[in-house]
Enzyme design. Structure first.
Site, PDB file in Angstrom:
ATOM      1  N   GLY A   1       1.036  -1.322   0.063  1.00  0.00           N
ATOM      2  CA  GLY A   1       0.014  -0.048   0.102  1.00  0.00           C
ATOM      3  C   GLY A   1       0.983   1.272  -0.198  1.00  0.00           C
ATOM      4  N   SER A   2       0.366   2.387   0.492  1.00  0.00           N
ATOM      5  CA  SER A   2       1.053   3.451   0.416  1.00  0.00           C
ATOM      6  C   SER A   2       2.164   3.696   1.655  1.00  0.00           C
ATOM      7  CB  SER A   2       0.051   4.948   0.560  1.00  0.00           C
ATOM      8  OG  SER A   2      -0.696   4.584   1.732  1.00  0.00           O
TER       9      SER A   2
ATOM     10  N   GLY B   1       2.238   2.642   5.432  1.00  0.00           N
ATOM     11  CA  GLY B   1       3.396   1.624   5.866  1.00  0.00           C
ATOM     12  C   GLY B   1       4.056   2.133   7.009  1.00  0.00           C
TER      13      GLY B   1
ATOM     14  N   GLU C   1       5.568  -3.350   0.596  1.00  0.00           N
ATOM     15  CA  GLU C   1       5.820  -2.954  -0.654  1.00  0.00           C
ATOM     16  C   GLU C   1       4.940  -1.784  -0.868  1.00  0.00           C
ATOM     17  OE1 GLU C   1       8.394  -3.666  -2.763  1.00  0.00           O
ATOM     18  OE2 GLU C   1       8.838  -5.434  -1.819  1.00  0.00           O
TER      19      GLU C   1
ATOM     20  N   CYS D   1       1.615   0.666  -9.027  1.00  0.00           N
ATOM     21  CA  CYS D   1       2.812   1.027  -8.308  1.00  0.00           C
ATOM     22  C   CYS D   1       4.106   1.260  -9.208  1.00  0.00           C
ATOM     23  CB  CYS D   1       3.083   0.224  -7.315  1.00  0.00           C
ATOM     24  SG  CYS D   1       3.185  -1.780  -7.787  1.00  0.00           S
TER      25      CYS D   1
HETATM   26  P1  NAD Z   1      -3.450   2.441   1.404  1.00  0.00           P
HETATM   27  O1  NAD Z   1      -2.111   2.399   2.219  1.00  0.00           O
HETATM   28  O2  NAD Z   1      -4.404   3.493   1.505  1.00  0.00           O
HETATM   29  O3  NAD Z   1      -4.180   1.090   1.887  1.00  0.00           O
HETATM   30  C1  NAD Z   1      -3.678  -0.292   1.736  1.00  0.00           C
HETATM   31  C2  NAD Z   1      -4.273  -1.166   2.842  1.00  0.00           C
HETATM   32  O4  NAD Z   1      -3.726  -0.829   4.194  1.00  0.00           O
HETATM   33  C3  NAD Z   1      -5.783  -1.026   2.859  1.00  0.00           C
HETATM   34  O5  NAD Z   1      -6.437  -2.344   2.926  1.00  0.00           O
HETATM   35  C4  NAD Z   1      -6.125  -0.132   4.099  1.00  0.00           C
HETATM   36  O6  NAD Z   1      -7.333  -0.583   4.549  1.00  0.00           O
HETATM   37  C5  NAD Z   1      -5.135  -0.399   4.989  1.00  0.00           C
HETATM   38  N1  NAD Z   1      -4.714   0.479   5.963  1.00  0.00           N
HETATM   39  C6  NAD Z   1      -5.082   1.544   6.051  1.00  0.00           C
HETATM   40  N2  NAD Z   1      -4.682   2.317   7.154  1.00  0.00           N
HETATM   41  C7  NAD Z   1      -4.033   1.196   7.838  1.00  0.00           C
HETATM   42  C8  NAD Z   1      -3.607   1.218   9.222  1.00  0.00           C
HETATM   43  N3  NAD Z   1      -3.222   2.317  10.125  1.00  0.00           N
HETATM   44  N4  NAD Z   1      -3.068   0.069   9.786  1.00  0.00           N
HETATM   45  C9  NAD Z   1      -3.261  -1.279   8.773  1.00  0.00           C
HETATM   46  N5  NAD Z   1      -3.904  -1.188   7.744  1.00  0.00           N
HETATM   47  C10 NAD Z   1      -4.096   0.065   7.375  1.00  0.00           C
HETATM   48  O7  NAD Z   1      -3.252   2.226  -0.060  1.00  0.00           O
HETATM   49  P2  NAD Z   1      -4.267   1.971  -1.413  1.00  0.00           P
HETATM   50  O8  NAD Z   1      -4.630   3.275  -1.581  1.00  0.00           O
HETATM   51  O9  NAD Z   1      -4.907   0.906  -1.112  1.00  0.00           O
HETATM   52  O10 NAD Z   1      -3.165   1.484  -2.531  1.00  0.00           O
HETATM   53  C11 NAD Z   1      -2.203   2.422  -3.302  1.00  0.00           C
HETATM   54  C12 NAD Z   1      -1.010   2.512  -2.890  1.00  0.00           C
HETATM   55  O11 NAD Z   1      -0.611   1.027  -2.919  1.00  0.00           O
HETATM   56  C13 NAD Z   1      -0.178   3.030  -3.743  1.00  0.00           C
HETATM   57  O12 NAD Z   1       0.785   4.026  -3.018  1.00  0.00           O
HETATM   58  C14 NAD Z   1       0.710   2.174  -4.513  1.00  0.00           C
HETATM   59  O13 NAD Z   1       2.114   2.615  -5.095  1.00  0.00           O
HETATM   60  C15 NAD Z   1       0.760   1.109  -3.599  1.00  0.00           C
HETATM   61  N6  NAD Z   1       0.989  -0.411  -4.111  1.00  0.00           N
HETATM   62  C16 NAD Z   1       2.413  -0.836  -4.188  1.00  0.00           C
HETATM   63  C17 NAD Z   1       2.514  -2.053  -4.612  1.00  0.00           C
HETATM   64  C18 NAD Z   1       3.979  -2.483  -4.589  1.00  0.00           C
HETATM   65  O14 NAD Z   1       4.122  -3.808  -4.753  1.00  0.00           O
HETATM   66  N7  NAD Z   1       4.776  -1.612  -4.209  1.00  0.00           N
HETATM   67  C19 NAD Z   1       1.543  -2.703  -5.262  1.00  0.00           C
HETATM   68  C20 NAD Z   1       0.277  -1.905  -5.621  1.00  0.00           C
HETATM   69  C21 NAD Z   1      -0.024  -1.044  -4.883  1.00  0.00           C
END
Ligand code: NAD
Length: 483
Positions: free
Chosen positions: A230-231, A235, A252, A286
């Protein structure tokens, strides 16, 4: 199982082999047509999280003790079911996430391939036998499951990312609790429904909800390891929670991936890969090529050809086979991207095309593919992940400036170069700072049997997929035996 029956059951969480409902629901809507409701999904409570962790702990040992053949067979059966339902799953993926059907179909196939690959890896897990440095002692390094793993995943690859964490975790004998993105509960639920029929109760569980549910999972002392995609901002919160209790962690995160186009590049291919990398999947990848770093000698021709190709792109409903670019996943993601268009304008970047919401299709979250020209590396639009159909052009004098510019962000996920000059290629291979480097290929598109992941701010801990996956999903034990 028909969609109508699923709906009646209310798309609940999967805990200890049972479907468990909740008063709080998340309603998922189709971003291509907001009049279409995908489904209503149960939000896990704190006590659901606790029950899921208990059930996982109860189930994990027997799963780790099952023969590798049994685990392999079950993963193969999952792969076969996913592949046989490719068209139906692709439709649901497009309907909920908004990527076009051809991309969804590729994602479903990759998901099946990942389960099949790790079905093979389940029987291939080996340790090491080494001579001791002492007399009359033998040493074995064996690998075992880590225990219970929590998976927290994003919406942009709602089937394949959960799969590429789940498949190795299961292959090596771990129990899994998946918390999919709140924007794509439907795909998380479909995956859970399939796995529930192929696995013993408690070995795979589903907890749906927003960040609070993910946070509760990450904070639980019963979760031995957390794998997150995720973001960067999420992270860092997850890292704080997992490190505070000494858990194992893999992450990631985002990217700001450069595609370098050198003076001798094959112009047709460079344009094709820039279009695919920057705008397909509506830029919501990503590994998207969000920065196009172009040598001065080819700059004007490249920009002209790119703009010509962008004008041909068909933006439309993700489930219409003639669409090439679907909507953005949500109103929030669209607004965020439009905010970056304003930021770019204020920073003095030239808006050459796009930058607007498109509302002539259906009620949905559509945006026109966007190109900024005349940008500089320090601008926010070149430093921050936009995650929409937006690319920037940065003009450079030569290969050294191109690589220095490519490396000039906090991220380091994927980077590409288009050139036919060997010295450029060699310099790029040596100097580029990214987990993945693409030579005469797009920054997007990766294999499942080799490591996937970023460096710098893009990744943390062992890489994913391929043999790298066992570094995270197994732990070593060193055994000394007197002989
Ligand atoms: P996000 O970080 O908003 O959410 C990802 C997940 O984390 C969701 O399931 C969300 O509910 C959960 N989450 C949110 N706050 C949390 C917390 N405090 N504790 C635990 N879990 C929590 O990301 P998004 O908007 O779903 O996805 C987009 C991001 O993901 C972009 O930054 C993209 O680059 C990244 N991404 C990276 C890869 C990679 O492999 N590097 C692949 C796909 C997406």
């Amino acid at each position: 199982m028909t969609a109508a029956k699923d709906q009646a059951r209310g798309y609940d969480n999967l805990i200890g082999g049972e479907w468990v409902g909740s008063r709080d629901r998340i309603v998922s809507i189709n971003p291509s047509n907001t009049a279409d409701t995908v489904g209503s999904y149960a939000v896990a409570t704190a006590s659901d999280v606790g029950h899921a962790v208990e059930a996982a702990r109860a189930a994990q040992e027997a799963w780790a003790d099952a023969t590798p053949q049994e685990r392999s067979d079950r993963l193969e059966a999952i792969a076969a079911e996913i592949q046989s339902r490719r068209e139906e799953l692709a439709y649901q993926l497009s309907r909920e996430e908004g990527k076009v059907l051809s991309e969804s179909s590729a994602e479903v196939l990759k998901t099946a391939h990942v389960f099949r690959y790790f079905s093979g890896e389940a029987v291939r897990l080996s340790g090491e036998h080494v001579r001791s440095v002492r007399q009359s002692v033998d040493v074995d390094v064996v690998r075992r499951a880590v225990g219970v793993v929590g998976l927290v995943t994003p919406w942009n690859f709602p089937l394949s990312i959960p799969a590429w964490k789940t498949a190795p975790a299961l292959a090596y004998g771990n129990a899994v609790i998946l918390k999919p993105s709140e924007l794509t509960c439907g795909m998380g639920w479909i995956l859970a429904e399939i796995l529930s029929r192929h696995l013993p109760p408690g070995v795979f569980q589903l907890l749906m909800g927003a960040g609070e549910v993910g946070a509760a999972l990450c904070e639980s002392p019963g979760v031995d390891a957390v794998s997150f995609t995720g973001s960067v901002s999420t992270g860092s919160r997850i890292a704080a929670a997992v490190h505070a209790r000494g858990g194992r962690l893999q992450m990631e995160m985002g990217g700001k991936n450069p595609l370098i186009v050198m003076e001798d590049a094959d112009l047709r291919l460079a344009v094709k890969y820039a279009i695919g990398g920057a705008f397909h999947s509506t830029g919501q990848r990503c590994t998207a090529s969000s920065r196009l770093i172009v040598a001065a000698q080819i700059h004007d021709r490249f920009v002209a050809e790119l703009l010509g190709a962008m004008r041909q792109l068909r933006v439309g409903s993700a489930v219409d086979p003639s669409s090439q670019i679907g909507p953005m996943v949500s109103e929030g993601q669209l607004r965020r991207t439009l905010d970056y268009i304003e930021i770019g304008r204020k920073e003095g970047a030239g808006l050459a095309l796009g930058g607007e919401r498109v509302d002539s299709i259906l009620p949905g979250f559509y945006m026109s593919p966007t190109l900024f020209v005349g940008t500089s590396s320090a601008q926010r639009i070149n430093q921050e992940e936009i995650f929409g159909p937006v690319a920037t052009i940065i003009r450079v004098a030569g290969i050294d400036e191109a690589i220095a510019t490519a490396n000039d962000t906090r991220y380091g996920l994927s980077a590409g170069i288009m050139t036919n000059t060997l010295s450029h290629v060699l310099k790029f291979r040596k100097k580029i700072r990214s987990g993945m480097a693409m030579i005469n290929l797009p920054t997007v598109g990766t294999d499942y049997h080799v490591p996937f992941g970023g460096s710098s701010g893009s990744g943390y801990g062992p890489k994913e997929l391929g043999v790298a996956a066992r570094e995270f999903f197994t732990a070593t034990r060193t055994i000394y035996t007197a002989t």
